[in-house]
Design a protein around this motif. Structure first.
Motif, PDB file in Angstrom:
ATOM      1  N   LYS A   1      21.824 -13.392 -32.217  1.00  0.00           N
ATOM      2  CA  LYS A   1      22.178 -12.409 -33.244  1.00  0.00           C
ATOM      3  C   LYS A   1      21.457 -12.630 -34.572  1.00  0.00           C
ATOM      4  O   LYS A   1      21.705 -11.920 -35.542  1.00  0.00           O
ATOM      5  CB  LYS A   1      23.682 -12.417 -33.465  1.00  0.00           C
ATOM      6  CG  LYS A   1      24.434 -11.965 -32.228  1.00  0.00           C
ATOM      7  CD  LYS A   1      25.910 -11.908 -32.455  1.00  0.00           C
ATOM      8  CE  LYS A   1      26.576 -11.448 -31.164  1.00  0.00           C
ATOM      9  NZ  LYS A   1      27.994 -11.250 -31.313  1.00  0.00           N
ATOM     10  N   GLU A   2      20.552 -13.564 -34.595  1.00  0.00           N
ATOM     11  CA  GLU A   2      19.870 -13.905 -35.845  1.00  0.00           C
ATOM     12  C   GLU A   2      18.806 -12.868 -36.219  1.00  0.00           C
ATOM     13  O   GLU A   2      18.096 -12.353 -35.362  1.00  0.00           O
ATOM     14  CB  GLU A   2      19.219 -15.278 -35.700  1.00  0.00           C
ATOM     15  CG  GLU A   2      18.903 -15.939 -36.996  1.00  0.00           C
ATOM     16  CD  GLU A   2      18.618 -17.414 -36.830  1.00  0.00           C
ATOM     17  OE1 GLU A   2      17.887 -17.937 -37.664  1.00  0.00           O
ATOM     18  OE2 GLU A   2      19.125 -18.037 -35.888  1.00  0.00           O
ATOM     19  N   LYS A   3      18.732 -12.595 -37.509  1.00  0.00           N
ATOM     20  CA  LYS A   3      17.744 -11.647 -38.023  1.00  0.00           C
ATOM     21  C   LYS A   3      16.764 -12.383 -38.915  1.00  0.00           C
ATOM     22  O   LYS A   3      17.094 -13.397 -39.517  1.00  0.00           O
ATOM     23  CB  LYS A   3      18.423 -10.534 -38.810  1.00  0.00           C
ATOM     24  CG  LYS A   3      19.245  -9.617 -37.946  1.00  0.00           C
ATOM     25  CD  LYS A   3      19.780  -8.448 -38.739  1.00  0.00           C
ATOM     26  CE  LYS A   3      20.535  -7.535 -37.783  1.00  0.00           C
ATOM     27  NZ  LYS A   3      20.771  -6.220 -38.361  1.00  0.00           N
ATOM     28  N   TYR A   4      15.564 -11.835 -39.007  1.00  0.00           N
ATOM     29  CA  TYR A   4      14.536 -12.354 -39.897  1.00  0.00           C
ATOM     30  C   TYR A   4      13.831 -11.152 -40.512  1.00  0.00           C
ATOM     31  O   TYR A   4      13.315 -10.295 -39.783  1.00  0.00           O
ATOM     32  CB  TYR A   4      13.547 -13.241 -39.138  1.00  0.00           C
ATOM     33  CG  TYR A   4      12.441 -13.776 -40.003  1.00  0.00           C
ATOM     34  CD1 TYR A   4      12.700 -14.768 -40.932  1.00  0.00           C
ATOM     35  CD2 TYR A   4      11.156 -13.287 -39.894  1.00  0.00           C
ATOM     36  CE1 TYR A   4      11.692 -15.267 -41.739  1.00  0.00           C
ATOM     37  CE2 TYR A   4      10.138 -13.780 -40.693  1.00  0.00           C
ATOM     38  CZ  TYR A   4      10.418 -14.761 -41.616  1.00  0.00           C
ATOM     39  OH  TYR A   4       9.414 -15.252 -42.420  1.00  0.00           O
ATOM     40  N   LYS A   5      13.846 -11.079 -41.821  1.00  0.00           N
ATOM     41  CA  LYS A   5      13.255  -9.941 -42.534  1.00  0.00           C
ATOM     42  C   LYS A   5      13.773  -8.623 -41.960  1.00  0.00           C
ATOM     43  O   LYS A   5      13.001  -7.724 -41.652  1.00  0.00           O
ATOM     44  CB  LYS A   5      11.735 -10.010 -42.504  1.00  0.00           C
ATOM     45  CG  LYS A   5      11.186 -11.204 -43.260  1.00  0.00           C
ATOM     46  CD  LYS A   5       9.682 -11.172 -43.347  1.00  0.00           C
ATOM     47  CE  LYS A   5       9.199 -12.377 -44.153  1.00  0.00           C
ATOM     48  NZ  LYS A   5       7.758 -12.397 -44.312  1.00  0.00           N
ATOM     49  N   SER A   6      15.072  -8.557 -41.777  1.00  0.00           N
ATOM     50  CA  SER A   6      15.822  -7.405 -41.268  1.00  0.00           C
ATOM     51  C   SER A   6      15.475  -7.011 -39.828  1.00  0.00           C
ATOM     52  O   SER A   6      15.856  -5.945 -39.358  1.00  0.00           O
ATOM     53  CB  SER A   6      15.695  -6.190 -42.201  1.00  0.00           C
ATOM     54  OG  SER A   6      14.419  -5.595 -42.093  1.00  0.00           O
ATOM     55  N   LYS A   7      14.779  -7.859 -39.106  1.00  0.00           N
ATOM     56  CA  LYS A   7      14.460  -7.605 -37.692  1.00  0.00           C
ATOM     57  C   LYS A   7      15.325  -8.502 -36.814  1.00  0.00           C
ATOM     58  O   LYS A   7      15.597  -9.644 -37.152  1.00  0.00           O
ATOM     59  CB  LYS A   7      12.976  -7.890 -37.398  1.00  0.00           C
ATOM     60  CG  LYS A   7      12.023  -7.067 -38.211  1.00  0.00           C
ATOM     61  CD  LYS A   7      12.075  -5.617 -37.818  1.00  0.00           C
ATOM     62  CE  LYS A   7      11.078  -4.811 -38.621  1.00  0.00           C
ATOM     63  NZ  LYS A   7      11.204  -3.388 -38.419  1.00  0.00           N
ATOM     64  N   ASN A   8      15.730  -7.983 -35.674  1.00  0.00           N
ATOM     65  CA  ASN A   8      16.560  -8.740 -34.737  1.00  0.00           C
ATOM     66  C   ASN A   8      15.695  -9.699 -33.919  1.00  0.00           C
ATOM     67  O   ASN A   8      15.479  -9.509 -32.720  1.00  0.00           O
ATOM     68  CB  ASN A   8      17.324  -7.788 -33.809  1.00  0.00           C
ATOM     69  CG  ASN A   8      18.340  -6.967 -34.552  1.00  0.00           C
ATOM     70  OD1 ASN A   8      18.934  -7.447 -35.511  1.00  0.00           O
ATOM     71  ND2 ASN A   8      18.533  -5.740 -34.124  1.00  0.00           N
ATOM     72  N   ILE A   9      15.223 -10.740 -34.571  1.00  0.00           N
ATOM     73  CA  ILE A   9      14.299 -11.678 -33.930  1.00  0.00           C
ATOM     74  C   ILE A   9      14.971 -12.453 -32.788  1.00  0.00           C
ATOM     75  O   ILE A   9      14.342 -12.744 -31.781  1.00  0.00           O
ATOM     76  CB  ILE A   9      13.658 -12.627 -34.973  1.00  0.00           C
ATOM     77  CG1 ILE A   9      12.511 -13.424 -34.364  1.00  0.00           C
ATOM     78  CG2 ILE A   9      14.697 -13.564 -35.588  1.00  0.00           C
ATOM     79  CD1 ILE A   9      11.293 -12.593 -34.087  1.00  0.00           C
ATOM     80  N   GLY A  10      16.265 -12.749 -32.942  1.00  0.00           N
ATOM     81  CA  GLY A  10      16.974 -13.463 -31.887  1.00  0.00           C
ATOM     82  C   GLY A  10      17.063 -12.655 -30.611  1.00  0.00           C
ATOM     83  O   GLY A  10      16.810 -13.158 -29.513  1.00  0.00           O
ATOM     84  N   SER A  11      17.396 -11.392 -30.735  1.00  0.00           N
ATOM     85  CA  SER A  11      17.462 -10.501 -29.565  1.00  0.00           C
ATOM     86  C   SER A  11      16.089 -10.350 -28.919  1.00  0.00           C
ATOM     87  O   SER A  11      15.963 -10.293 -27.699  1.00  0.00           O
ATOM     88  CB  SER A  11      17.988  -9.122 -29.964  1.00  0.00           C
ATOM     89  OG  SER A  11      19.304  -9.210 -30.410  1.00  0.00           O
ATOM     90  N   TRP A  12      15.063 -10.302 -29.755  1.00  0.00           N
ATOM     91  CA  TRP A  12      13.705 -10.189 -29.228  1.00  0.00           C
ATOM     92  C   TRP A  12      13.355 -11.415 -28.382  1.00  0.00           C
ATOM     93  O   TRP A  12      12.790 -11.291 -27.303  1.00  0.00           O
ATOM     94  CB  TRP A  12      12.712 -10.032 -30.384  1.00  0.00           C
ATOM     95  CG  TRP A  12      11.311  -9.835 -29.917  1.00  0.00           C
ATOM     96  CD1 TRP A  12      10.719  -8.666 -29.547  1.00  0.00           C
ATOM     97  CD2 TRP A  12      10.317 -10.856 -29.756  1.00  0.00           C
ATOM     98  NE1 TRP A  12       9.422  -8.887 -29.161  1.00  0.00           N
ATOM     99  CE2 TRP A  12       9.144 -10.225 -29.287  1.00  0.00           C
ATOM    100  CE3 TRP A  12      10.303 -12.228 -29.960  1.00  0.00           C
ATOM    101  CZ2 TRP A  12       7.977 -10.931 -29.023  1.00  0.00           C
ATOM    102  CZ3 TRP A  12       9.134 -12.934 -29.693  1.00  0.00           C
ATOM    103  CH2 TRP A  12       7.994 -12.285 -29.232  1.00  0.00           C
TER     104      TRP A  12
END
Length: 105
Positions: A8-19
């Motif tokens: 569920k972690e985001k980076y710069k408003s992107k769902n990097i964890g889901s990616w």
């Protein structure tokens, strides 16, 4: 930080964890170039192995600081329940199905 993003972690408003989760799930559909790029940055294909390696590193650090003892069952080290992790490792060693090469360490 010495870890990869959680689901569920985001980076710069992107769902990097889901990616990251999707890349693991789609590994067989990725091109060799995509797989190679992820491998080149040390992408962990198994989060379970990544967590185990992280705990092992913490235990090594702990032992450097406390050469004369092992962590107690309820002891924490750097916010991680390192003592209970050690208990689980001992319990798993007793099972008939040791995980990969972890026992050799």
């Amino acid at each position: 930080k010495d870890r990869w993003p959680t689901q569920k972690e985001k980076y710069k408003s992107k769902n990097i964890g889901s990616w990251c989760v999707r890349q693991r799930a789609m590994k067989k559909q990725l091109t060799p170039e995509q797989t190679a790029k992820l491998d080149a940055i040390g992408f962990p294909w198994s989060v379970h192995n990544e967590r185990w390696e992280h705990c092992l590193k913490l235990l090594e650090e702990y032992r450097q600081e406390h050469k004369d003892r092992w962590p107690t069952q309820k002891e924490k080290y750097k916010s991680k329940n390192i003592g209970s992790w050690c208990v689980r490792q001992r319990a798993m060693k007793k099972t008939t199905h040791p995980r990969t090469n972890r026992q050799a360490r």
